[in-house]
Design an enzyme around this catalytic site. Structure first.
Site, PDB file in Angstrom:
ATOM      1  N   ARG A  15       0.800  -1.225   0.000  1.00 24.82           N
ATOM      2  CA  ARG A  15       0.000   0.000   0.000  1.00 24.82           C
ATOM      3  C   ARG A  15       0.837   1.281   0.000  1.00 24.82           C
ATOM      4  NH1 ARG A  15      -3.486  -2.051   5.024  1.00 24.82           N
ATOM      5  NH2 ARG A  15      -1.633  -3.386   5.197  1.00 24.82           N
ATOM      6  N   LYS A  22       8.985  -1.018   2.810  1.00 18.64           N
ATOM      7  CA  LYS A  22       8.196  -0.117   3.670  1.00 18.64           C
ATOM      8  C   LYS A  22       8.981   0.398   4.874  1.00 18.64           C
ATOM      9  CE  LYS A  22       4.552  -1.669   6.194  1.00 18.64           C
ATOM     10  NZ  LYS A  22       3.132  -1.953   6.489  1.00 18.64           N
ATOM     11  N   GLN A  73      13.350 -14.105   5.871  1.00 18.53           N
ATOM     12  CA  GLN A  73      12.055 -14.739   5.572  1.00 18.53           C
ATOM     13  C   GLN A  73      11.896 -14.651   4.051  1.00 18.53           C
ATOM     14  OE1 GLN A  73       8.452 -12.627   6.550  1.00 18.53           O
ATOM     15  NE2 GLN A  73       7.309 -14.507   6.950  1.00 18.53           N
ATOM     16  N   GLY A 140      -6.464  -5.880  13.972  1.00 18.02           N
ATOM     17  CA  GLY A 140      -6.887  -7.105  14.640  1.00 18.02           C
ATOM     18  C   GLY A 140      -7.601  -6.736  15.940  1.00 18.02           C
ATOM     19  N   GLU A 155      -8.297 -11.076  13.077  1.00 21.56           N
ATOM     20  CA  GLU A 155      -7.992 -10.038  12.095  1.00 21.56           C
ATOM     21  C   GLU A 155      -9.290  -9.489  11.514  1.00 21.56           C
ATOM     22  OE1 GLU A 155      -4.783  -8.742  11.337  1.00 21.56           O
ATOM     23  OE2 GLU A 155      -4.741  -9.757  13.275  1.00 21.56           O
ATOM     24  N   ASN A 170      -5.496  -4.861  18.519  1.00 22.37           N
ATOM     25  CA  ASN A 170      -4.156  -5.402  18.723  1.00 22.37           C
ATOM     26  C   ASN A 170      -3.128  -4.397  18.212  1.00 22.37           C
ATOM     27  OD1 ASN A 170      -1.898  -7.064  18.927  1.00 22.37           O
ATOM     28  ND2 ASN A 170      -2.257  -7.940  16.889  1.00 22.37           N
ATOM     29  N   LYS A 351      33.951  24.132   3.359  1.00 23.39           N
ATOM     30  CA  LYS A 351      34.005  22.673   3.377  1.00 23.39           C
ATOM     31  C   LYS A 351      35.323  22.271   4.012  1.00 23.39           C
ATOM     32  CE  LYS A 351      36.021  20.000   0.809  1.00 23.39           C
ATOM     33  NZ  LYS A 351      36.726  19.313  -0.269  1.00 23.39           N
TER      34      LYS A 351
HETATM   35  C1  UD1 Z   1      -0.829  -6.590  12.145  1.00 23.64           C
HETATM   36  C2  UD1 Z   1      -1.593  -7.544  13.062  1.00 23.64           C
HETATM   37  C3  UD1 Z   1      -2.879  -6.855  13.522  1.00 23.64           C
HETATM   38  C4  UD1 Z   1      -2.543  -5.562  14.231  1.00 23.64           C
HETATM   39  C5  UD1 Z   1      -1.693  -4.660  13.331  1.00 23.64           C
HETATM   40  C6  UD1 Z   1      -1.190  -3.460  14.109  1.00 23.64           C
HETATM   41  C7  UD1 Z   1      -1.106  -9.786  12.249  1.00 23.64           C
HETATM   42  C8  UD1 Z   1      -1.637 -10.971  11.524  1.00 23.64           C
HETATM   43  N1  UD1 Z   1      -1.927  -8.745  12.334  1.00 23.64           N
HETATM   44  O1  UD1 Z   1      -1.638  -6.364  11.000  1.00 23.64           O
HETATM   45  O2  UD1 Z   1      -3.593  -7.700  14.411  1.00 23.64           O
HETATM   46  O3  UD1 Z   1      -3.737  -4.897  14.601  1.00 23.64           O
HETATM   47  O4  UD1 Z   1      -0.539  -5.381  12.850  1.00 23.64           O
HETATM   48  O5  UD1 Z   1      -0.507  -2.600  13.275  1.00 23.64           O
HETATM   49  O6  UD1 Z   1      -0.013  -9.830  12.734  1.00 23.64           O
HETATM   50  N2  UD1 Z   1       5.702  -8.847   8.109  1.00 23.64           N
HETATM   51  C9  UD1 Z   1       6.748  -9.744   7.895  1.00 23.64           C
HETATM   52  N3  UD1 Z   1       6.498 -10.905   7.236  1.00 23.64           N
HETATM   53  C10 UD1 Z   1       5.285 -11.237   6.778  1.00 23.64           C
HETATM   54  C11 UD1 Z   1       4.216 -10.331   7.005  1.00 23.64           C
HETATM   55  C12 UD1 Z   1       4.447  -9.168   7.684  1.00 23.64           C
HETATM   56  O7  UD1 Z   1       7.884  -9.475   8.281  1.00 23.64           O
HETATM   57  O8  UD1 Z   1       5.162 -12.316   6.196  1.00 23.64           O
HETATM   58  C13 UD1 Z   1       5.977  -7.611   8.837  1.00 23.64           C
HETATM   59  C14 UD1 Z   1       5.652  -6.369   8.010  1.00 23.64           C
HETATM   60  O9  UD1 Z   1       6.798  -5.925   7.303  1.00 23.64           O
HETATM   61  C15 UD1 Z   1       5.203  -5.360   9.071  1.00 23.64           C
HETATM   62  C16 UD1 Z   1       4.678  -6.227  10.207  1.00 23.64           C
HETATM   63  O10 UD1 Z   1       5.135  -7.541   9.961  1.00 23.64           O
HETATM   64  O11 UD1 Z   1       6.303  -4.598   9.531  1.00 23.64           O
HETATM   65  C17 UD1 Z   1       3.159  -6.215  10.278  1.00 23.64           C
HETATM   66  O12 UD1 Z   1       2.654  -6.716   9.062  1.00 23.64           O
HETATM   67  P1  UD1 Z   1       1.401  -6.078   8.334  1.00 23.64           P
HETATM   68  O13 UD1 Z   1       1.154  -6.834   7.101  1.00 23.64           O
HETATM   69  O14 UD1 Z   1       1.544  -4.619   8.241  1.00 23.64           O
HETATM   70  O15 UD1 Z   1       0.249  -6.445   9.396  1.00 23.64           O
HETATM   71  P2  UD1 Z   1      -1.136  -5.718   9.613  1.00 23.64           P
HETATM   72  O16 UD1 Z   1      -2.076  -6.169   8.554  1.00 23.64           O
HETATM   73  O17 UD1 Z   1      -0.945  -4.283   9.759  1.00 23.64           O
HETATM   74 CA    CA Z   2       0.746  -2.889   9.475  1.00 24.97          CA
END
Ligand code: UD1
Ligand code: CA
Length: 466
Positions: A15, A22, A73, A140, A155, A170, A351
């Protein structure tokens, strides 16, 4: 008690609509993930693991030398799967593990300390940070039973209409007893709307393992609401700007217009200093007491001592000693050391220059790779010719020397103590102590010749107009 941390930073951040991962987008001139790393340092974490994936090399490079470890990952299969990648670095260790979303840069060390305290005081095995919001949001949500015990986190995409009405969200910041974390993670399944392994499912899984799962409820969701697009990125800048500026104001710094004053999180400013509108102070900038900064200054890694006045200037990686005044429109860069009671005026660039106590460069000069002594006067338009197209050379101007206007100093060259260089000179050889140097064509006047030239011009014009 050992405290470990895992920062989730592998996601693409679709996004954001960006080529950049990001977590490298900046909030107040510092990458999001760096904010999180820095707060963890204040908490006193003994090992920080950053889970990288999307743009892994870029993220690693941005955090090089930060005393963090990385876990890859390769495929982004969810936040739970991301934590699992740190297994080989953490499994079996005694202590606590904080798991933090890498896209929540406004988190503060004090809030993490409070999370740890709640976790320990209540004998939890897992503590989820939560916040009750005034309206429903796509985060969440925390599902509790009739006794208030957390049952699970659902979620938004997986939630029923009823669950979507829940206002306790959350925050994406967790504390686990490291002993049980990986046992829990191994039991996660991707049976949800996104087919991902959610870290949030640990609430239910660890509860099911007979472990105590609880929450740490915070008041201010601003600190943890993840940044998912550039709207929330801009909002985060504003929130952090206001938070930082407020701290400085309470510490005795005057700001004429805090809304147009952008101060990085690591900047230090002394008491009774005034910051005028339009200033950007970033990096490891430290400003002393009783200074007057701005309007419109940009400082990056600048150390300014007390009683300094600087306006409309751009300064980086330099030191300015006390009693000095600079600007308007000066640019100082790359290791300048400006000593006490100096005056640097309009349109002066420096400089890699040490500029001695009480020296002056009042207008329109370029001084590069130079050592300038005490009380030296640099006349308007003086240029150190420090570059021959391949190499840079040094100019030395000793104490009490006077450099006349529009002088070229062709480096390497030295102007001795108390020497005087006549205006318009191009100096290529050493000027000895107390010498007078003049290096320009001699003036000679042809009597009455101006009128002769005028007559010639008029004759040419008359011929053309015929
Ligand atoms: C997540 C939480 C949600 C919470 C919200 C708060 C989960 C499933 N959901 O949602 O409950 O309310 O944060 O901001 O955790 N990332 C990885 N690997 C992955 C996926 C994500 O490293 O496979 C990292 C992303 O880079 C990010 C963080 O995890 O920094 C959160 O991931 P994101 O996809 O933004 O989760 P949300 O949908 O915001
Ligand atoms: Ca997020």
């Amino acid at each position: 008690m050992n405290i470990y941390a895992v920062i989730l930073a592998a996601g693409k951040g679709t996004r954001m609509k960006s080529d950049k991962p990001k977590v490298l987008h900046e909030v107040l001139y510092k990458p999001m993930v760096q904010h999180v790393v820095d707060e963890l340092k204040k908490v006193g974490v003994s090992k920080t693991i950053v889970v990288v994936g999307h743009g892994a090399d870029e993220v690693k490079e941005a955090l090089a030398g930060q005393n963090v470890e990385f876990a890859l990952q390769a495929q982004q299969l969810g936040t739970g799967h991301a934590v699992l990648q740190a297994k080989s670095l953490l499994e079996g260790k005694e202590g606590l593990t904080l798991v933090l979303n890498g896209d929540a840069p406004l988190i503060q060390a004090s809030t993490l300390q409070a999370l740890i305290k709640t976790h320990l005081d209540n004998g939890h095995s897992a503590t989820m940070m939560t916040c009750v919001l005034p309206e429903t949001t796509p985060f969440g949500r925390i599902i509790r039973d009739e006794n208030g015990q957390v049952v699970c986190i659902t979620e938004y995409k997986d939630a029923t209409e009823e669950e979507r009405k829940i206002l306790e969200m959350n925050a994406g910041e967790y504390c686990f007893d490291n002993k049980y974390l990986f046992d829990g993670l191994k039991q996660l399944t991707p049976n949800n709307a996104q087919n991902e392994y959610y870290i949030t499912d640990l609430a239910k899984v660890m509860g099911g393992m007979g472990l105590k799962v609880g929450t740490h409820i915070i008041d201010n969701f601003n600190e943890v609401g993840g940044i998912n697009d550039r709207v929330s990125l801009a909002e985060a800048n504003e929130i952090l700007r206001d938070r930082i500026n407020r701290e400085h104001l309470l510490n005795g710094v005057t700001m004429i217009d805090p809304k147009t004053t952008y101060i990085g999180r690591d900047v230090v400013i002394g008491q009774d200093t005034i910051i005028e509108p339009g200033c950007i102070l970033k990096g490891n900038t430290v400003i002393g007491n009783h200074c007057h900064i701005g309007p419109y200054c940009e400082f990056t890694n600048v150390e300014v001592k007390d009683n300094v006045e600087i306006k409309f200037s751009v300064i980086s990686d330099s030191i300015v000693e006390s009693g000095t005044d600079i600007g308007p429109y000066a640019r100082l860069r790359t290791n300048c050391h400006i000593k006490e009671n100096v005056h640097i005026g309009n349109f002066v660039e420096m400089k890699k220059t040490t500029f001695g106590k009480g020296a002056k460069a009042a207008h329109l000069s370029y001084i590069g790779d130079a050592v300038v002594g005490e009380r030296v006067n640099i006349g308007c338009g003086t240029i150190t010719c420090n570059y021959d197209g391949a190499n840079k050379f040094q100019t030395i101007i000793e104490d009490d020397a006077f450099v006349g206007c529009n002088t070229n100093l062709v480096a390497p060259v030295t102007v001795g103590k108390g020497a005087f260089v006549a205006a318009g000179s191009t100096i290529i050889d050493e000027v000895e102590e107390d010498a007078f140097a003049v290096a320009r064509g001699r003036q000679y006047n042809k009597k009455g010749y101006a009128r002769v030239l005028e007559a010639k011009r008029l004759a040419i014009k008359a011929k053309k107009n015929k």
